[in-house]
Design a protein around this motif. Structure first.
Motif, PDB file in Angstrom:
ATOM      1  N   PRO A 149      86.025  35.622  50.676  1.00  0.00           N
ATOM      2  CA  PRO A 149      85.552  36.432  49.556  1.00  0.00           C
ATOM      3  C   PRO A 149      84.777  35.596  48.526  1.00  0.00           C
ATOM      4  CG  PRO A 149      87.922  36.725  49.924  1.00  0.00           C
ATOM      5  CD  PRO A 149      87.496  35.524  50.714  1.00  0.00           C
ATOM      6  N   VAL A 150      83.721  36.189  47.997  1.00  0.00           N
ATOM      7  CA  VAL A 150      83.008  35.624  46.851  1.00  0.00           C
ATOM      8  C   VAL A 150      83.349  36.521  45.667  1.00  0.00           C
ATOM      9  CG1 VAL A 150      80.776  35.020  45.864  1.00  0.00           C
ATOM     10  CG2 VAL A 150      81.174  34.732  48.332  1.00  0.00           C
ATOM     11  N   VAL A 151      84.047  35.964  44.695  1.00  0.00           N
ATOM     12  CA  VAL A 151      84.688  36.764  43.653  1.00  0.00           C
ATOM     13  C   VAL A 151      83.986  36.580  42.315  1.00  0.00           C
ATOM     14  CG1 VAL A 151      86.851  37.285  42.486  1.00  0.00           C
ATOM     15  CG2 VAL A 151      86.884  36.481  44.856  1.00  0.00           C
ATOM     16  N   GLY A 152      83.374  37.662  41.840  1.00  0.00           N
ATOM     17  CA  GLY A 152      82.824  37.663  40.490  1.00  0.00           C
ATOM     18  C   GLY A 152      83.903  37.981  39.485  1.00  0.00           C
ATOM     19  N   VAL A 153      83.562  37.772  38.211  1.00  0.00           N
ATOM     20  CA  VAL A 153      84.523  38.042  37.140  1.00  0.00           C
ATOM     21  C   VAL A 153      84.002  39.191  36.279  1.00  0.00           C
ATOM     22  CG1 VAL A 153      83.489  36.200  35.727  1.00  0.00           C
ATOM     23  CG2 VAL A 153      85.732  37.104  35.126  1.00  0.00           C
ATOM     24  N   ASN A 154      84.869  40.079  35.925  1.00  0.00           N
ATOM     25  CA  ASN A 154      84.541  41.167  35.005  1.00  0.00           C
ATOM     26  C   ASN A 154      84.432  40.589  33.595  1.00  0.00           C
ATOM     27  OD1 ASN A 154      84.338  43.468  33.471  1.00  0.00           O
ATOM     28  ND2 ASN A 154      86.382  44.247  33.958  1.00  0.00           N
ATOM     29  N   GLU A 155      83.206  40.299  33.189  1.00  0.00           N
ATOM     30  CA  GLU A 155      82.995  39.657  31.885  1.00  0.00           C
ATOM     31  C   GLU A 155      83.276  40.598  30.728  1.00  0.00           C
ATOM     32  OE1 GLU A 155      79.311  37.507  31.553  1.00  0.00           O
ATOM     33  OE2 GLU A 155      79.272  37.078  33.703  1.00  0.00           O
ATOM     34  N   ASP A 215      81.968  26.350  56.117  1.00  0.00           N
ATOM     35  CA  ASP A 215      82.618  26.309  57.430  1.00  0.00           C
ATOM     36  C   ASP A 215      83.817  25.365  57.469  1.00  0.00           C
ATOM     37  OD1 ASP A 215      81.000  28.195  58.574  1.00  0.00           O
ATOM     38  OD2 ASP A 215      79.605  26.763  59.482  1.00  0.00           O
ATOM     39  N   GLN A 216      83.933  24.469  56.488  1.00  0.00           N
ATOM     40  CA  GLN A 216      85.061  23.538  56.435  1.00  0.00           C
ATOM     41  C   GLN A 216      86.252  24.112  55.671  1.00  0.00           C
ATOM     42  OE1 GLN A 216      85.173  20.633  58.039  1.00  0.00           O
ATOM     43  NE2 GLN A 216      83.067  20.827  58.786  1.00  0.00           N
ATOM     44  N   LEU A 217      86.073  25.261  55.002  1.00  0.00           N
ATOM     45  CA  LEU A 217      87.135  25.830  54.183  1.00  0.00           C
ATOM     46  C   LEU A 217      88.198  26.499  55.037  1.00  0.00           C
ATOM     47  CD1 LEU A 217      85.004  27.459  51.330  1.00  0.00           C
ATOM     48  CD2 LEU A 217      86.240  25.281  51.244  1.00  0.00           C
ATOM     49  N   ARG A 218      89.373  26.608  54.466  1.00  0.00           N
ATOM     50  CA  ARG A 218      90.457  27.344  55.121  1.00  0.00           C
ATOM     51  C   ARG A 218      90.099  28.825  55.223  1.00  0.00           C
ATOM     52  NH1 ARG A 218      95.479  25.502  51.486  1.00  0.00           N
ATOM     53  NH2 ARG A 218      95.709  27.762  51.537  1.00  0.00           N
ATOM     54  N   ASP A 219      90.745  29.516  56.151  1.00  0.00           N
ATOM     55  CA  ASP A 219      90.471  30.935  56.335  1.00  0.00           C
ATOM     56  C   ASP A 219      90.838  31.767  55.111  1.00  0.00           C
ATOM     57  OD1 ASP A 219      89.565  30.441  58.894  1.00  0.00           O
ATOM     58  OD2 ASP A 219      91.465  30.951  59.864  1.00  0.00           O
ATOM     59  N   ASP A 220      91.810  31.297  54.324  1.00  0.00           N
ATOM     60  CA  ASP A 220      92.262  32.069  53.167  1.00  0.00           C
ATOM     61  C   ASP A 220      91.681  31.548  51.851  1.00  0.00           C
ATOM     62  OD1 ASP A 220      93.641  29.700  53.103  1.00  0.00           O
ATOM     63  OD2 ASP A 220      95.644  30.603  52.965  1.00  0.00           O
ATOM     64  N   ARG A 227      92.890  35.419  45.545  1.00  0.00           N
ATOM     65  CA  ARG A 227      93.559  34.466  46.439  1.00  0.00           C
ATOM     66  C   ARG A 227      95.023  34.845  46.654  1.00  0.00           C
ATOM     67  NH1 ARG A 227      96.046  32.238  49.396  1.00  0.00           N
ATOM     68  NH2 ARG A 227      96.155  30.043  50.036  1.00  0.00           N
ATOM     69  N   ARG A 228      95.653  35.430  45.642  1.00  0.00           N
ATOM     70  CA  ARG A 228      97.055  35.826  45.765  1.00  0.00           C
ATOM     71  C   ARG A 228      97.218  37.229  46.349  1.00  0.00           C
ATOM     72  NH1 ARG A 228      99.982  31.845  43.433  1.00  0.00           N
ATOM     73  NH2 ARG A 228      99.178  30.801  41.561  1.00  0.00           N
ATOM     74  N   GLY A 229      96.108  37.838  46.759  1.00  0.00           N
ATOM     75  CA  GLY A 229      96.194  39.143  47.405  1.00  0.00           C
ATOM     76  C   GLY A 229      96.146  40.327  46.471  1.00  0.00           C
ATOM     77  N   GLY A 230      95.728  40.113  45.211  1.00  0.00           N
ATOM     78  CA  GLY A 230      95.653  41.208  44.255  1.00  0.00           C
ATOM     79  C   GLY A 230      94.550  42.196  44.600  1.00  0.00           C
TER      80      GLY A 230
END
Length: 322
Positions: free
Chosen positions: A138-144, A105-110, A302-305
């Motif tokens: 967003p919670v972003v996983g990585v394509n391992e 809840d303390q994080l920025r919207d982006d 984060r950069r909108g990709g």
């Protein structure tokens, strides 16, 4: 580390990152972010079974100094709301877990949370996914399996190490591979390439009697152990005396297995939902690749990709609104 940053194209310029300061191979995470141009890296640490706060600070900053990025890394033992207001990416790392609703809840919207492994491996106890959904974070996983990351190729060697460590040669051993997830292909390849006789099963109930030397358990964790009393009894009825149960991934009832005459590897209990062997047990490269990939996936979002099947990033689905 330089090669991993170059191959993934990791570019964190202009970003502020909150991650952990840890020991061993995991000391690389904040250093990788700084190497990739992050303007500030906050690295939180606390005492753990792998080292003290001083250990984590020393190992992280020695590595950072070697690479000329120590001036952009700050080691912390507390996290302030003011800091969270300025963070672009937070990593789902051991010292930071669990990522609570209060923190989110303390994080920025982006802001973006980097899961640091594949999305389907998400564990609910790691972070408050409902808070992320409410905030739109967003919670972003990585394509391992992305060619520049390719952590899955290390899964076979990890299983081989476990079998070697418990006293089996792999070559010529008859192994029942219990796997119901995407780990199947790399585990099967790794074991058969060294001469093991491998039969795969997607459940314990499917195992048939044979002269098994070992069962490698790689079953996706659930609310109850994937190998409980009933499963242990079934395996015992299928195996000869002296067979070993190797816990690669998926929770098991060690008492039930011992009661049915099995040796279990590793000998120490494994934290619920976690793997029975660390990627770093075969050297730092898998960790370097995984951490770089995790940062790259989060940076991309984060950069909108756009998130595509063949890209770096995966998204953990938010729960449906109630």
């Amino acid at each position: 580390m330089k090669l991993a940053v170059a191959e993934t194209g990791l570019d964190m310029s202009g970003m502020t990152v909150l991650t952990e300061a840890a020991t061993g191979a995991y000391a690389v995470t904040p250093v990788l972010a700084a190497m990739a141009g992050a303007k500030r890296v906050h690295a939180f640490t606390r005492p753990g079974r792998h080292g003290t706060v001083l250990d984590a600070k020393r190992e992280t900053m020695e590595l950072a100094a070697l690479l000329g990025v120590a001036d952009r890394i700050e080691i912390l033992d507390s996290i302030s709301p003011e800091m969270l207001h300025n963070v672009d990416i937070v990593t789902n790392s051991g010292h930071l877990r669990p990522l609570t609703a209060e923190l989110i809840d303390q994080l920025r919207d982006d802001a973006v949370i980097a899961l640091m492994f594949e999305a389907w491996e998400f564990r609910g106890e790691d972070l408050d996914i409902e808070a992320c959904a409410r905030r739109g974070i967003p919670v972003v996983g990585v394509n391992e399996r992305h060619p520049a990351v390719d952590v899955f190729s290390f899964l076979g060697p990890l299983a081989v190490k476990q079998l070697h460590d418990c006293g089996l040669a792999v070559l010529g051993n008859k192994i029942g591979l219990l796997c119901d997830n995407d780990f199947l292909a790399p585990l099967h390849t790794g074991l058969t390439s060294l001469g093991a006789k491998v039969k795969t099963f997607d459940s314990v109930a499917a195992v048939h009697p044979d002269a098994w030397d070992a069962f490698v358990v790689a079953l996706q964790p659930a609310t109850t152990p994937r190998v409980g009393q009933a499963e242990a009894t079934h395996l015992a009825a299928c195996a000869r005396a002296g067979a070993v149960v190797v816990q690669f991934w998926g929770d098991i009832d060690r008492t039930a297995l011992a009661r049915n005459g099995f040796a279990v590897w590793p000998t120490s209990p494994v934290k619920q939902g976690h793997m029975g062997i660390l990627l770093s047990d075969i050297g730092p490269e898998p960790i370097v690749r995984l951490q770089t990939g995790g940062l790259r996936a989060a940076e991309w979002v984060r950069r909108g990709g756009a998130v595509t099947p063949d890209g770096f990033a995966q998204l953990v689905p938010w729960p449906a609104a109630t």
